[in-house]
Write a protein that holds these residues in place. Structure first.
Motif, PDB file in Angstrom:
ATOM      1  N   ALA A  19       0.881  -1.158   0.000  1.00 58.82           N
ATOM      2  CA  ALA A  19       0.000   0.000   0.000  1.00 58.82           C
ATOM      3  C   ALA A  19       0.918   1.207   0.000  1.00 58.82           C
ATOM      4  CB  ALA A  19      -0.895  -0.023   1.231  1.00 58.82           C
ATOM      5  N   TRP A  20       1.240   1.674  -1.204  1.00 57.66           N
ATOM      6  CA  TRP A  20       2.321   2.641  -1.407  1.00 57.66           C
ATOM      7  C   TRP A  20       2.277   3.815  -0.430  1.00 57.66           C
ATOM      8  CZ3 TRP A  20       6.198   1.660  -4.794  1.00 57.66           C
ATOM      9  CH2 TRP A  20       5.993   0.585  -5.683  1.00 57.66           C
ATOM     10  N   LEU A  21       1.098   4.393  -0.274  1.00 59.83           N
ATOM     11  CA  LEU A  21       1.042   5.627   0.508  1.00 59.83           C
ATOM     12  C   LEU A  21       0.980   5.374   2.009  1.00 59.83           C
ATOM     13  CD1 LEU A  21      -1.363   7.587  -1.823  1.00 59.83           C
ATOM     14  CD2 LEU A  21       1.114   7.793  -1.677  1.00 59.83           C
ATOM     15  N   ASN A  22       0.838   4.109   2.419  1.00 64.14           N
ATOM     16  CA  ASN A  22       0.807   3.809   3.855  1.00 64.14           C
ATOM     17  C   ASN A  22       2.133   3.280   4.361  1.00 64.14           C
ATOM     18  OD1 ASN A  22      -1.850   4.534   3.969  1.00 64.14           O
ATOM     19  ND2 ASN A  22      -2.582   2.464   3.517  1.00 64.14           N
ATOM     20  N   ASP A  23       3.109   3.201   3.485  1.00 65.55           N
ATOM     21  CA  ASP A  23       4.404   2.659   3.867  1.00 65.55           C
ATOM     22  C   ASP A  23       5.416   3.803   3.920  1.00 65.55           C
ATOM     23  OD1 ASP A  23       6.904   1.552   3.980  1.00 65.55           O
ATOM     24  OD2 ASP A  23       6.433  -0.116   2.624  1.00 65.55           O
ATOM     25  N   PRO A  24       5.932   4.129   5.123  1.00 66.80           N
ATOM     26  CA  PRO A  24       6.837   5.293   5.233  1.00 66.80           C
ATOM     27  C   PRO A  24       8.076   5.183   4.351  1.00 66.80           C
ATOM     28  CG  PRO A  24       6.555   4.163   7.370  1.00 66.80           C
ATOM     29  CD  PRO A  24       5.665   3.474   6.398  1.00 66.80           C
ATOM     30  N   ASP A  25       8.454   3.960   3.958  1.00 64.43           N
ATOM     31  CA  ASP A  25       9.659   3.827   3.142  1.00 64.43           C
ATOM     32  C   ASP A  25       9.434   4.219   1.686  1.00 64.43           C
ATOM     33  OD1 ASP A  25      11.090   2.920   5.287  1.00 64.43           O
ATOM     34  OD2 ASP A  25      10.614   0.805   4.907  1.00 64.43           O
ATOM     35  N   VAL A  26       8.226   4.078   1.203  1.00 58.90           N
ATOM     36  CA  VAL A  26       8.015   4.318  -0.230  1.00 58.90           C
ATOM     37  C   VAL A  26       7.053   5.468  -0.519  1.00 58.90           C
ATOM     38  CG1 VAL A  26       8.579   1.980  -0.974  1.00 58.90           C
ATOM     39  CG2 VAL A  26       6.223   2.533  -0.337  1.00 58.90           C
ATOM     40  N   ALA A  27       6.370   5.991   0.500  1.00 58.60           N
ATOM     41  CA  ALA A  27       5.326   6.991   0.238  1.00 58.60           C
ATOM     42  C   ALA A  27       5.875   8.208  -0.509  1.00 58.60           C
ATOM     43  CB  ALA A  27       4.664   7.416   1.550  1.00 58.60           C
TER      44      ALA A  27
END
Lengths: 301, 309
Positions: free
Chosen positions: B167-175
Motif C-alpha cells: 500500500a504505497w502511501l501507507n508505507d513510510p519507506d516508499v510513500a
C-alpha cells in the motif's frame, strides 16, 4: 545529411533510429495517457467492477456494466452545479480583470514616460521569484482583517474580514507581475511611431492604448489569458483556507466532500472527469496557443 | 485627456512642459491599479510574514499579537521534530524531482523536436497531464496506489506474480517516492515545452556545419545542442526547484504528511500550523524559513550556472 558516406548501412541506421524514436514515443504516450483513460473509463463502472478489472487490460476499456450512474449519484449528493458556477465565476473574473489591469500597467511601463518607471519595472521583475506558497499563510491573516462592505437588511454596512467571499478568491490574483512583464515585452515590439502619429492627431494616452496597442496585441492577450486561466481554475490551497462556506467553494476544494462520505471511487472518478474534461477539450481545441503560451513563459529566465 | 497639439508638423524635439506633465500623470494613473493591488496582495503579505514570524499571533483571538523574539524559530529547530522532518522531506523531494524532471523533459523535447510525421500528436499527449489539475492527479494516483490498485496489479503482471503488493502511501519507506513519481508525471510536459523552445532557437546552420565535419549524433548534442541550451537550463532548473520546494497539494490530498511524518513538507507544515491549528505566528515563521531557502537556492543556482560561461 551526409551525402558522401550514405551507404546502405547508414540508411539502415537511420531507419533503425526512426523506429526507435517512434517506439520510445509510443511507450511514453502510454505512460502519460493511461491514468486519464483509467479515470474516465472507471467513472462509467460500478465500484466492484473497477476493482476486479484492475488486473487486466479491461481497466482501460469501457466494457462490462457501463452506465452514467456515477454521474447521476454525484449530482444527487454533491452541489456540483454550485461548485462549477463558483469556479467559472471566479476564474473568468480573474482572467478578464487581469487582462485589463495588467495590460494597462504593461502599457504604462513600456510606452509612457514617467519618473520612477525603471525602478517600478525592476521591482516587479524581482517579485517573480516569490512563490505564492511563501506568502499564503500571512495573507490569510491579512485578508481576515481587510475592511469590506456588506448589505444587511437593505443597508450598506461596513465590516471587517474578507473570509468566505467571492472577492477574496478574485481580487488578490488580478494584478500579476508576470502578466505585466509579458505585456510590456510585447508592447515594446510595436513601433513607437504609431503613438507619435496618434498624439499629433490629439489622441490621449488611454485612446492610444485602446485604439492602437490593444488591437495589435492579440497574441499577448491570448498568452496571458491562458497562463491566468490554468492556475485560477486549478487553485486549491488558497480557497481551502479562506472559504469554508460550501456555497462559495470552487470545484477543486469541492473534492473534499467525497472524503467525508465513505469513499466511492466510481463517483470520485466521475467528479474528477467532469472537472477535467472541459479543460482538456479547451486545451485540445487551442493546443497550439496553449503550448506557445507555456513556451513564452520561458522568456523570464 | 486631450493635449495641446504642436503647431509645427515637425517631430517634437522640445516638448512642452504641459505635455510632459500630462504624460507623467497618464503613466502613473495607468500603472496605479496594478501597483496598488501588488502592494496590497504581494508586498504587504511579505512584510506581514516577516513581522508575524516574531509574534504569537493567532488567526482568531481576542488578544492582540505579542512580540516573542526568536521563540518561533527556536521552537522549529529545537522542539518540533515534524518541522525537521518537513525540511528533510522537502529537500529529498527536490533532490530527486529537479534532475529527473529536467532530464526527462529534455529527452522528451529532443524526441518531439524531430521532423517526423505525427510528432505534434505526441507533443500534445505529453502535455496533457500539465493541463490536468494537480488535485485531480493526486486523487487519481492515490486510487492507483492502493493495495489492490492498478499499480500493484501492473507490477504483479509484469513480474509474473513475483511482486508483493504494497500500500504505497501507507508505507513510510516508499510513500515519498510514490509522490515523486506522480509529481514528475504531471509536470514534465511543461518543461518539455520550455526545452523545446530553447532547442528551436539553435540555428540550423550549426547542425549543418557539424554534419559537414562528420560529427556523430552524440558530438552534435555535446558541441551544438547543449551549449545552446544554457539559458534555458538555468530557467528550467530554477522553476523546477522553486516548484518542488513548494510541494503541498499532493501531500494534502494523498497523505496528510503521514505515515509517521514521512511525507510532511515545509509548506504543508506551515499550513497545518498557521491555518489548521490557527498558530499564525508559528506558521509565518515556517513560511519565512521556506522563503529564505527559496531565495538562497535561486541565487546560488543562478551564480553557479553563470560561472560556467
Amino acid at each position: 545529411m551526409t551525402v558522401h558516406r550514405s551507404t546502405g548501412s547508414a540508411r539502415l541506421g537511420r531507419r533503425r533510429r526512426l523506429a526507435l524514436s517512434y517506439a520510445g514515443m509510443s511507450v511514453l504516450a502510454v505512460f502519460f495517457l493511461f491514468p486519464l483513460v483509467f479515470m474516465v473509463v472507471s467513472s462509467l463502472k460500478p465500484d466492484a467492477q473497477i476493482l476486479s478489472d484492475t488486473d487486466s487490460l479491461r481497466a482501460f476499456l469501457p466494457v462490462g456494466d457501463i452506465s452514467l450512474d456515477n454521474y447521476g449519484e454525484v449530482f444527487e449528493r454533491v452541489p456540483v452545479a454550485q461548485f462549477m458556477t463558483n469556479s467559472v465565476l471566479v476564474t473568468s473574473a480573474i482572467v478578464i480583470l487581469g487582462l485589463f489591469v495588467n495590460s494597462l500597467a504593461g502599457f504604462a511601463l513600456s510606452r509612457v514616460r514617467w519618473a520612477g518607471r525603471g525602478v517600478v519595472l525592476a521591482v516587479i521583475i524581482a517579485t517573480l521569484i516569490v512563490p505564492f506558497e511563501t506568502i499564503a499563510v500571512p495573507m490569510v491573516y491579512w485578508v481576515s482583517k481587510l475592511p469590506t462592505l456588506v448589505l444587511e437588511g437593505g443597508l450598506l454596512k461596513y465590516d471587517f474580514g474578507w473570509l468566505n467571499t467571492y472577492q477574496v478568491q478574485i481580487i488578490p490574483f488580478v494584478a500579476n507581475a508576470f502578466s505585466i512583464f509579458l505585456f510590456r515585452q510585447y508592447f515594446s515590439t510595436i513601433p513607437a511611431s504609431l503613438d507619435e502619429a496618434a498624439r499629433i492627431d490629439g489622441a490621449g494616452w488611454f485612446t492610444i492604448y485602446r485604439r492602437i496597442i490593444v488591437p495589435l496585441s492579440g497574441p499577448a492577450f491570448a498568452t496571458v489569458a491562458i497562463l491566468t486561466f490554468l492556475p485560477a481554475w486549478n487553485s486549491y490551497l488558497w480557497p481551502l483556507m479562506v472559504v469554508q462556506k460550501e456555497e462559495l467553494r470552487p470545484v477543486m476544494v469541492g473534492m473534499q466532500y467525497f472524503f467525508q462520505l465513505n469513499t466511492q471511487w466510481g463517483e470520485i472518478m466521475a467528479y474528477t472527469s467532469m472537472i477535467t474534461l472541459p479543460v482538456l477539450i479547451v486545451f485540445l481545441v487551442f493546443q497550439r496557443a496553449f503550448i506557445s503560451s507555456i513556451a513564452a513563459s520561458g522568456v523570464k529566465g | 485627456m486631450p493635449t495641446p497639439v504642436s503647431e509645427r508638423p515637425h517631430p517634437p524635439i522640445r516638448r512642452k512642459p504641459a505635455a510632459i506633465r500630462s504624460e507623467r500623470r497618464a503613466g502613473v494613473a495607468m500603472a496605479a491599479p496594478a501597483l496598488l493591488l501588488l502592494a496590497l496582495f504581494l508586498a504587504v503579505p511579505v512584510i506581514l510574514g516577516f513581522v508575524l514570524a516574531f509574534t504569537n499571533a493567532r488567526l482568531i483571538s481576542p488578544n492582540p499579537p505579542r512580540f516573542v523574539g526568536l521563540d518561533n524559530f527556536i521552537r522549529a529547530f529545537v522542539d518540533d521534530p515534524t518541522f525537521l522532518h518537513s525540511v528533510v522531506n522537502t529537500f529529498v523531494f527536490a533532490l530527486f524531482v529537479v534532475p529527473i524532471q529536467a532530464g526527462l523533459g529534455l529527452l522528451l523535447a529532443i524526441l518531439v523536436n524531430q521532423r517526423l510525421r505525427g510528432v505534434t500528436l505526441f507533443r500534445i499527449i505529453f502535455f496533457i497531464p500539465v493541463v490536468t489539475s494537480i488535485v485531480v492527479v493526486s486523487i487519481l494516483w492515490k486510487f492507483m496506489y492502493q493495495q489492490d490498485g492498478l499499480i500493484n496489479s501492473f507490477l504483479d503482471t509484469v513480474t509474473a506474480g513475483a511482486w508483493n503488493g504494497v500500500a504505497w502511501l501507507n508505507d513510510p519507506d516508499v510513500a515519498l517516492g510514490a509522490i515523486i513519481v506522480l509529481s514528475i508525471w504531471q509536470a514534465v510536459g511543461f518543461h518539455m515545452v520550455i526545452w523545446l523552445s530553447g532547442l528551436q532557437t539553435i540555428p540550423e546552420e550549426l547542425y549543418e556545419a557539424a554534419e559537414m565535419d562528420g560529427a556523430s549524433p552524440w558530438r552534435k548534442f555535446a558541441d551544438v545542442t547543449w551549449p545552446g541550451l544554457r539559458p534555458t537550463m538555468v530557467f528550467v532548473l530554477i522553476t523546477i526547484t522553486i516548484a518542488a520546494l513548494g510541494l503541498f497539494v499532493q501531500i494534502d490530498v494523498m497523505t496528510q504528511g503521514g505515515p509517521v511524518d514521512s511525507t510532511t513538507t515545509l509548506v504543508y507544515h506551515a499550513v497545518r500550523k498557521g491555518f489548521k491549528e490557527q498558530e499564525m505566528g508559528y506558521g509565518a515563521a515556517i513560511s519565512l524559513i521556506f522563503f529564505i531557502a527559496v531565495l538562497l537556492i535561486a541565487l546560488v543556482q543562478q551564480r553557479l550556472t553563470r560561472e560556467k560561461d
